[in-house]
Write a protein that holds these residues in place. Structure first.
Motif, PDB file in Angstrom:
ATOM      1  N   THR A 177      80.216  86.011   0.078  1.00 37.31           N
ATOM      2  CA  THR A 177      80.744  84.934   0.927  1.00 37.31           C
ATOM      3  C   THR A 177      80.179  84.931   2.340  1.00 37.31           C
ATOM      4  N   GLY A 178      79.585  86.051   2.761  1.00 40.68           N
ATOM      5  CA  GLY A 178      79.079  86.151   4.125  1.00 40.68           C
ATOM      6  C   GLY A 178      80.068  86.730   5.099  1.00 40.68           C
ATOM      7  N   GLU A 179      81.274  87.045   4.647  1.00 41.70           N
ATOM      8  CA  GLU A 179      82.288  87.627   5.525  1.00 41.70           C
ATOM      9  C   GLU A 179      81.793  88.964   6.094  1.00 41.70           C
ATOM     10  N   GLY A 180      81.949  89.144   7.383  1.00 42.96           N
ATOM     11  CA  GLY A 180      81.583  90.400   8.032  1.00 42.96           C
ATOM     12  C   GLY A 180      80.112  90.537   8.368  1.00 42.96           C
ATOM     13  N   LEU A 181      79.277  89.587   7.974  1.00 35.10           N
ATOM     14  CA  LEU A 181      77.834  89.702   8.225  1.00 35.10           C
ATOM     15  C   LEU A 181      77.519  89.648   9.720  1.00 35.10           C
ATOM     16  N   ASP A 182      78.261  88.839  10.464  1.00 35.40           N
ATOM     17  CA  ASP A 182      78.017  88.764  11.908  1.00 35.40           C
ATOM     18  C   ASP A 182      78.254  90.116  12.572  1.00 35.40           C
ATOM     19  N   ALA A 183      79.314  90.809  12.162  1.00 39.14           N
ATOM     20  CA  ALA A 183      79.611  92.122  12.736  1.00 39.14           C
ATOM     21  C   ALA A 183      78.527  93.127  12.370  1.00 39.14           C
ATOM     22  N   LEU A 184      78.056  93.084  11.119  1.00 37.59           N
ATOM     23  CA  LEU A 184      76.982  93.989  10.693  1.00 37.59           C
ATOM     24  C   LEU A 184      75.706  93.712  11.474  1.00 37.59           C
ATOM     25  N   GLU A 185      75.337  92.444  11.626  1.00 33.54           N
ATOM     26  CA  GLU A 185      74.127  92.096  12.364  1.00 33.54           C
ATOM     27  C   GLU A 185      74.230  92.540  13.820  1.00 33.54           C
ATOM     28  N   ALA A 186      75.410  92.425  14.408  1.00 32.53           N
ATOM     29  CA  ALA A 186      75.584  92.832  15.798  1.00 32.53           C
ATOM     30  C   ALA A 186      75.368  94.333  15.955  1.00 32.53           C
ATOM     31  N   VAL A 187      75.908  95.131  15.039  1.00 35.28           N
ATOM     32  CA  VAL A 187      75.721  96.587  15.101  1.00 35.28           C
ATOM     33  C   VAL A 187      74.261  96.941  14.860  1.00 35.28           C
ATOM     34  N   LEU A 188      73.651  96.285  13.880  1.00 35.78           N
ATOM     35  CA  LEU A 188      72.245  96.554  13.577  1.00 35.78           C
ATOM     36  C   LEU A 188      71.364  96.174  14.758  1.00 35.78           C
ATOM     37  N   ARG A 189      71.652  95.048  15.385  1.00 34.73           N
ATOM     38  CA  ARG A 189      70.877  94.611  16.546  1.00 34.73           C
ATOM     39  C   ARG A 189      71.033  95.601  17.708  1.00 34.73           C
ATOM     40  N   GLU A 190      72.254  96.084  17.902  1.00 41.22           N
ATOM     41  CA  GLU A 190      72.509  97.036  18.991  1.00 41.22           C
ATOM     42  C   GLU A 190      71.768  98.350  18.752  1.00 41.22           C
ATOM     43  N   LYS A 191      71.846  98.870  17.535  1.00 37.72           N
ATOM     44  CA  LYS A 191      71.197 100.152  17.239  1.00 37.72           C
ATOM     45  C   LYS A 191      69.679 100.027  17.256  1.00 37.72           C
ATOM     46  N   ALA A 192      69.163  98.922  16.729  1.00 37.84           N
ATOM     47  CA  ALA A 192      67.709  98.745  16.688  1.00 37.84           C
ATOM     48  C   ALA A 192      67.141  98.487  18.072  1.00 37.84           C
ATOM     49  N   GLY A 193      67.903  97.798  18.918  1.00 36.13           N
ATOM     50  CA  GLY A 193      67.364  97.403  20.210  1.00 36.13           C
ATOM     51  C   GLY A 193      67.674  98.334  21.357  1.00 36.13           C
ATOM     52  N   ALA A 194      68.589  99.297  21.140  1.00 37.84           N
ATOM     53  CA  ALA A 194      69.020 100.154  22.250  1.00 37.84           C
ATOM     54  C   ALA A 194      67.878 100.942  22.854  1.00 37.84           C
ATOM     55  N   ALA A 195      66.918 101.326  22.032  1.00 35.70           N
ATOM     56  CA  ALA A 195      65.828 102.181  22.515  1.00 35.70           C
ATOM     57  C   ALA A 195      64.755 101.412  23.270  1.00 35.70           C
ATOM     58  N   TYR A 196      64.845 100.080  23.281  1.00 29.53           N
ATOM     59  CA  TYR A 196      63.739  99.302  23.823  1.00 29.53           C
ATOM     60  C   TYR A 196      64.099  98.539  25.077  1.00 29.53           C
TER      61      TYR A 196
END
Length: 435
Positions: free
Chosen positions: A341-360
């Motif tokens: 259904t896509g439920e929770g995908l926004d929260a997952l993308e936000a965490v993934l974006r934060e972890k992937a981008g924190a080092a840069y």
């Protein structure tokens, strides 16, 4: 040196195409195609282009002339801005090819001439290549900074300090009985230690620059039928992976490239981790484990009835409970999603974006972007370490000077100041023709 020409814009149908000529024959190329002298440097002129052999009209467009050394390549450069139809481009290139003082450029030859004429150092050349290949905003920022000389300036600054220290050491060697300041060699210790610390800190960067250039690797791991392929499709926003209720459908590692907040991410869907049935699935599980081991980040997926205890997870992993639409419950530190259904995908993308981008985030100094830079810096650091040891042990100035010389040469090879002829073909071969 021969005068070269090439199409500098991408081949194919377009509104405008640019053909570039570099070398002593650039002025003559203009006069042959237009029947007039080259325009004043850096001023565009509207001209009609004709076939020098038949006089037939080819197109009507702009001509620019850049007089060396004030050009990209450091040589005289002509640019023909023409309409981008395939037939127009082909006709112009055919006429240039019939001029006996021109030849077609090899891949990267314009940039190689810019390097050989002192317009760019090797780190700037590599930055230009990365800028052409940049897919995300963060890659573009890093590549542009490197192309504009930030990395080269840092290394050349260190090299200048090394050369100064080397001059002091050699003064003590060459003029032991002359009136030079006493104990020059002993005064080098603090400078060498400071430089060693700066280079060590630069090397201790977690390979951020290389990871940004190549992309952060994220592996999706978990048991069969946890919905890993469905989750990848949701994150990719397309049907990249085959989804089936049959366990073991994913046999190989499937990759998808994403742009998360300007950071390039390679998302890898892996085979379900279980006791494999058959040789093919065994190989799939082996590859999944190997990919999970080397990944920068891991998304560990569980689902109701498919293993809900996250025994595969390690520190730093993103834990996801899939199939919340079927009763999956997310505990503390776990993100609940439904790939259906896509439920929770926004929260997952936000965490993934934060972890992937924190080092840069913005760095005070430019980052190392290539393995050859890291190797040269490691060699420089090792030589500096030996020089410092020799100073503390009170060894001969000749030994200190030799290690300082080796350290300076290691930095010089990174920027192209010394011993790089064997590197040039490797560096330039990946450039497109016309650049």
């Amino acid at each position: 040196m021969e005068t070269i020409y090439a199409l500098s814009t991408a081949p194919g149908r377009a509104g405008v195409a640019v053909i570039r000529v570099s070398g002593a024959g650039a002025r003559d190329a203009i006069s042959h195609l237009t029947g007039a002298e080259a325009p004043r440097p850096r001023e565009a002129a509207l001209r009609r282009f004709r076939d020098p052999e038949t006089g037939a009209a080819l197109d009507r467009g702009l001509v620019l002339f850049f007089e060396g050394p004030n050009s990209f390549s450091g040589e005289d450069v002509a640019e023909f801005h023409i309409h981008g139809g395939r037939a127009v481009v082909a006709a112009m290139l055919r006429c240039l090819g019939h001029m006996n003082f021109l030849r077609a450029a090899m891949p990267g030859e314009f940039t190689r001439r810019a390097f050989e004429n002192g317009k760019m150092d090797l780190t700037a050349v590599e930055g230009l290549a990365d800028l052409i290949d940049a897919e995300t905003e963060a890659q573009r920022v890093q590549a542009l900074r490197q192309m504009e000389g930030a990395l080269g300036a840092l290394y050349e600054g260190w090299r200048a300090r090394l050369m100064k220290a080397l001059a002091y050491a050699e003064a003590e060697i060459d003029f032991p009985d002359e009136e030079v300041p006493g104990d020059l060699i002993a005064k080098l210790g603090p400078d060498i230690e400071t430089l060693s610390r700066e280079i060590a800190a630069h090397l201790d960067d977690g390979r951020k620059g290389e990871r940004l250039r190549d992309g952060v690797e994220v592996a999706i791991v978990g048991p069969p039928n946890a919905g890993k392929s469905s989750l990848l499709n949701r994150l990719a926003r397309r049907e990249a992976a085959i989804v089936s209720d049959e366990a073991g459908t994913t046999r190989d590692v499937l990759e998808v490239r994403l742009d998360l907040g300007g950071v390039p991410v390679t998302l890898a869907d892996t085979a379900g981790l279980r006791e494999a049935v058959g040789a093919v699935e065994q190989e799939g599980v082996r590859r999944a484990l190997a990919r999970a081991t080397k990944a920068d980040l891991r998304i560990v997926v569980a689902a109701p009835g498919e293993g809900t205890d996250f025994t595969l997870a390690r520190d730093g992993d993103i834990r996801v409970m899939n199939k919340t639409d079927l009763g999956g419950r997310a505990g503390e530190g776990v993100i609940g999603v439904s790939a259906l259904t896509g439920e929770g995908l926004d929260a997952l993308e936000a965490v993934l974006r934060e972890k992937a981008g924190a080092a840069y985030e913005a760095q005070e100094h430019p980052l190392i972007t290539r393995a050859r830079h890291r190797e040269g810096l490691a060699e420089c650091a090792a030589s500096l370490g030996r020089a410092g040891d020799a100073l503390r042990a009170g060894r001969d100035a000749e030994l200190v000077a030799e290690d300082l010389r080796l350290a300076a040469r290691a930095l010089g090879r990174i920027t192209g100041r010394v011993d790089v002829e064997d590197l040039l073909d490797v560096i330039f071969r990946d450039f497109c023709i016309g650049k």
